[in-house]
Design a protein around this motif. Sequence first.
Motif, PDB file in Angstrom:
ATOM      1  N   TYR A 116       1.002  -1.192   0.072  1.00 50.27           N
ATOM      2  CA  TYR A 116      -0.067   0.005  -0.020  1.00 50.27           C
ATOM      3  C   TYR A 116       0.899   1.223   0.081  1.00 50.27           C
ATOM      4  CZ  TYR A 116      -3.352  -3.510   1.650  1.00 50.27           C
ATOM      5  OH  TYR A 116      -4.285  -4.538   1.559  1.00 50.27           O
ATOM      6  N   PRO A 117       0.417   2.241  -0.842  1.00 48.92           N
ATOM      7  CA  PRO A 117       1.187   3.408  -0.968  1.00 48.92           C
ATOM      8  C   PRO A 117       0.938   4.327   0.236  1.00 48.92           C
ATOM      9  CG  PRO A 117      -0.599   3.629  -2.164  1.00 48.92           C
ATOM     10  CD  PRO A 117      -0.599   2.145  -1.948  1.00 48.92           C
ATOM     11  N   SER A 118       1.868   5.199   0.767  1.00 46.69           N
ATOM     12  CA  SER A 118       1.690   6.117   1.817  1.00 46.69           C
ATOM     13  C   SER A 118       0.761   7.467   1.132  1.00 46.69           C
ATOM     14  CB  SER A 118       3.130   6.745   2.129  1.00 46.69           C
ATOM     15  OG  SER A 118       3.750   5.685   2.969  1.00 46.69           O
ATOM     16  N   CYS A 119      -0.489   7.070   1.369  1.00 44.13           N
ATOM     17  CA  CYS A 119      -1.325   8.012   0.630  1.00 44.13           C
ATOM     18  C   CYS A 119      -2.114   9.114   1.725  1.00 44.13           C
ATOM     19  CB  CYS A 119      -2.404   7.339  -0.371  1.00 44.13           C
ATOM     20  SG  CYS A 119      -3.275   6.092   0.793  1.00 44.13           S
ATOM     21  N   GLY A 120      -1.821   8.904   2.774  1.00 46.54           N
ATOM     22  CA  GLY A 120      -2.562   9.883   3.703  1.00 46.54           C
ATOM     23  C   GLY A 120      -3.817   9.575   4.173  1.00 46.54           C
ATOM     24  N   LYS A 121      -4.334   8.336   3.949  1.00 47.13           N
ATOM     25  CA  LYS A 121      -5.685   7.947   4.238  1.00 47.13           C
ATOM     26  C   LYS A 121      -5.811   6.478   4.730  1.00 47.13           C
ATOM     27  CE  LYS A 121      -6.903   6.947  -0.469  1.00 47.13           C
ATOM     28  NZ  LYS A 121      -7.867   7.108  -1.751  1.00 47.13           N
ATOM     29  N   ALA A 179       6.613  12.764  12.380  1.00 45.28           N
ATOM     30  CA  ALA A 179       6.342  12.632  13.591  1.00 45.28           C
ATOM     31  C   ALA A 179       4.686  12.317  13.876  1.00 45.28           C
ATOM     32  CB  ALA A 179       6.613  14.018  14.301  1.00 45.28           C
ATOM     33  N   ASP A 180       3.853  12.974  13.024  1.00 48.71           N
ATOM     34  CA  ASP A 180       2.403  12.685  13.131  1.00 48.71           C
ATOM     35  C   ASP A 180       1.796  11.702  12.149  1.00 48.71           C
ATOM     36  OD1 ASP A 180       2.339  14.951  14.878  1.00 48.71           O
ATOM     37  OD2 ASP A 180       2.248  16.385  13.540  1.00 48.71           O
ATOM     38  N   SER A 181       2.718  10.957  11.588  1.00 50.31           N
ATOM     39  CA  SER A 181       2.225   9.861  10.725  1.00 50.31           C
ATOM     40  C   SER A 181       1.548   8.791  11.452  1.00 50.31           C
ATOM     41  CB  SER A 181       3.193   9.351   9.862  1.00 50.31           C
ATOM     42  OG  SER A 181       3.871  10.266   9.010  1.00 50.31           O
ATOM     43  N   PRO A 182       0.755   7.973  11.353  1.00 56.09           N
ATOM     44  CA  PRO A 182       0.149   6.938  11.769  1.00 56.09           C
ATOM     45  C   PRO A 182       0.753   5.593  11.828  1.00 56.09           C
ATOM     46  CG  PRO A 182      -1.100   7.162   9.995  1.00 56.09           C
ATOM     47  CD  PRO A 182      -0.196   8.214  10.010  1.00 56.09           C
ATOM     48  N   VAL A 183       1.084   5.039  13.057  1.00 59.56           N
ATOM     49  CA  VAL A 183       1.900   3.739  13.311  1.00 59.56           C
ATOM     50  C   VAL A 183       0.845   2.552  12.972  1.00 59.56           C
ATOM     51  CG1 VAL A 183       2.626   2.074  15.075  1.00 59.56           C
ATOM     52  CG2 VAL A 183       3.215   4.478  15.072  1.00 59.56           C
ATOM     53  N   PRO A 216      -1.463   5.083  16.821  1.00 58.24           N
ATOM     54  CA  PRO A 216      -1.070   6.249  17.558  1.00 58.24           C
ATOM     55  C   PRO A 216       0.187   6.934  16.329  1.00 58.24           C
ATOM     56  CG  PRO A 216       0.174   4.437  18.323  1.00 58.24           C
ATOM     57  CD  PRO A 216      -1.377   3.862  17.647  1.00 58.24           C
ATOM     58  N   THR A 217       0.444   8.252  16.818  1.00 51.34           N
ATOM     59  CA  THR A 217       1.412   8.984  15.982  1.00 51.34           C
ATOM     60  C   THR A 217       2.682   8.060  16.212  1.00 51.34           C
ATOM     61  OG1 THR A 217       2.089  10.611  17.585  1.00 51.34           O
ATOM     62  CG2 THR A 217       0.129  11.000  15.988  1.00 51.34           C
ATOM     63  N   ARG A 218       3.463   8.495  15.055  1.00 53.11           N
ATOM     64  CA  ARG A 218       5.163   7.868  15.202  1.00 53.11           C
ATOM     65  C   ARG A 218       5.695   8.330  16.438  1.00 53.11           C
ATOM     66  NH1 ARG A 218       8.366   6.054  11.254  1.00 53.11           N
ATOM     67  NH2 ARG A 218       9.688   7.892  11.480  1.00 53.11           N
ATOM     68  N   LYS A 219       5.572   9.769  16.588  1.00 52.60           N
ATOM     69  CA  LYS A 219       6.201  10.347  17.844  1.00 52.60           C
ATOM     70  C   LYS A 219       5.720   9.785  19.060  1.00 52.60           C
ATOM     71  CE  LYS A 219       7.545  14.751  19.726  1.00 52.60           C
ATOM     72  NZ  LYS A 219       7.442  16.436  19.416  1.00 52.60           N
ATOM     73  N   GLU A 220       4.638   9.666  19.346  1.00 52.32           N
ATOM     74  CA  GLU A 220       3.809   9.100  20.419  1.00 52.32           C
ATOM     75  C   GLU A 220       4.200   7.566  20.837  1.00 52.32           C
ATOM     76  OE1 GLU A 220      -0.579  10.961  20.776  1.00 52.32           O
ATOM     77  OE2 GLU A 220      -0.272   9.359  19.311  1.00 52.32           O
ATOM     78  N   PHE A 221       4.157   6.882  19.889  1.00 51.88           N
ATOM     79  CA  PHE A 221       4.533   5.613  20.017  1.00 51.88           C
ATOM     80  C   PHE A 221       6.108   5.082  20.115  1.00 51.88           C
ATOM     81  CE2 PHE A 221       5.514   1.356  18.004  1.00 51.88           C
ATOM     82  CZ  PHE A 221       4.875   0.495  18.897  1.00 51.88           C
ATOM     83  N   GLN A 241       5.371  13.434   6.848  1.00 49.85           N
ATOM     84  CA  GLN A 241       4.929  12.352   5.656  1.00 49.85           C
ATOM     85  C   GLN A 241       3.601  12.053   5.772  1.00 49.85           C
ATOM     86  OE1 GLN A 241       7.612   9.100   7.436  1.00 49.85           O
ATOM     87  NE2 GLN A 241       9.186   9.613   6.148  1.00 49.85           N
ATOM     88  N   ALA A 242       3.249  11.512   4.564  1.00 49.53           N
ATOM     89  CA  ALA A 242       1.808  11.360   4.506  1.00 49.53           C
ATOM     90  C   ALA A 242       1.147   9.974   5.238  1.00 49.53           C
ATOM     91  CB  ALA A 242       1.330  10.886   2.970  1.00 49.53           C
ATOM     92  N   GLY A 243       1.837   9.087   5.138  1.00 49.22           N
ATOM     93  CA  GLY A 243       1.520   7.844   5.826  1.00 49.22           C
ATOM     94  C   GLY A 243       0.565   7.159   5.361  1.00 49.22           C
ATOM     95  N   LYS A 244      -0.077   6.353   6.061  1.00 49.53           N
ATOM     96  CA  LYS A 244      -1.304   5.453   5.770  1.00 49.53           C
ATOM     97  C   LYS A 244      -1.934   4.783   7.123  1.00 49.53           C
ATOM     98  CE  LYS A 244       1.672   1.654   4.402  1.00 49.53           C
ATOM     99  NZ  LYS A 244       2.454   1.123   3.239  1.00 49.53           N
ATOM    100  N   VAL A 245      -3.128   4.400   7.024  1.00 45.22           N
ATOM    101  CA  VAL A 245      -3.778   3.919   8.207  1.00 45.22           C
ATOM    102  C   VAL A 245      -4.256   2.422   7.508  1.00 45.22           C
ATOM    103  CG1 VAL A 245      -5.480   3.766   9.763  1.00 45.22           C
ATOM    104  CG2 VAL A 245      -4.682   6.024   9.475  1.00 45.22           C
TER     105      VAL A 245
END
Length: 271
Positions: A116-121, A179-183, A216-221, A241-245
């Motif tokens: 899956y791409p890091s698409c922010g969703k 930092a705010d990307s999801p884990v 959680p976010t990368r920073k939190e985790f 970073q866009a990240g993904k869930v």
Amino acid sequence: MKINTVSIVGCGWFGLPLAKELVNQGFVVSGSKRSAEDALALELDNISGFVLDLDNSNDNQAHLNVKLHTDAIIINIPPSIRKSPGAYIRRLEQLKRLIAAHQYQKLIFISTTGVYPSCGKLVTEQDAQAHSEASEVLLQAESLFNQASNACVIRFAGLVGPARHPGRFLAGKTELAGADSPVNIVHLDDCVAAVTCVLSSDKVSDTYNLCAPEHPTRKEFYTQMARSLSLVEPEFGDIAQAGKVIDGSKISTELGFEYQHQDPMKICFTL
């Protein structure tokens, strides 16, 4: 038809605990290792060990047929794409040739959410695409087996568990992005339970994601995970970073599977 015998190709960090659990549940389990010594050691856990080196010719075809031609097969070969992507596909092609003459009641192929791409969703099983060289290899690997009768692909998120404590992953690193990307992670316990669930279910879909429901976010985790081991906490910069869930709920909805480790922030107490 009831599944009684299972072959696990790759009895390593994930495959061995899975094999032990299946033995506990009454299955007759065969498991592969690359060396004779390691294969023999599996016998101590009532696993019928056999040697399978997919990088070399396997001369004793009759012996392999006995071990591989079971009611069900679970293919768990680590990609190692960064080192040699071509070797991964060659190994799988060799395995496919070895099992081509046999019809399984169930074939389970272990893949990853790297498709899956890091698409922010939020992404579901339908969102896989070739967005990088690595993802192209992963999808090619899946395609070797996902058209087989009774095949199911299970895509693991980031793996954590014994000897894989996430507190060590980023400890002491600085200027980290996202930092705010999801884990997106999943615990070994849930991997074993989910594959066992798919193996034992009469009707399954062709693909399932496996990922803890909370993100959680990368920073939190990673800050909390490093702190839990008294390691130097990672430092995150301002680069987003866009990240993904990863949505891992399909297996729960369809098969009634329940995640034992739903909140990654609490996993540090169970590793």
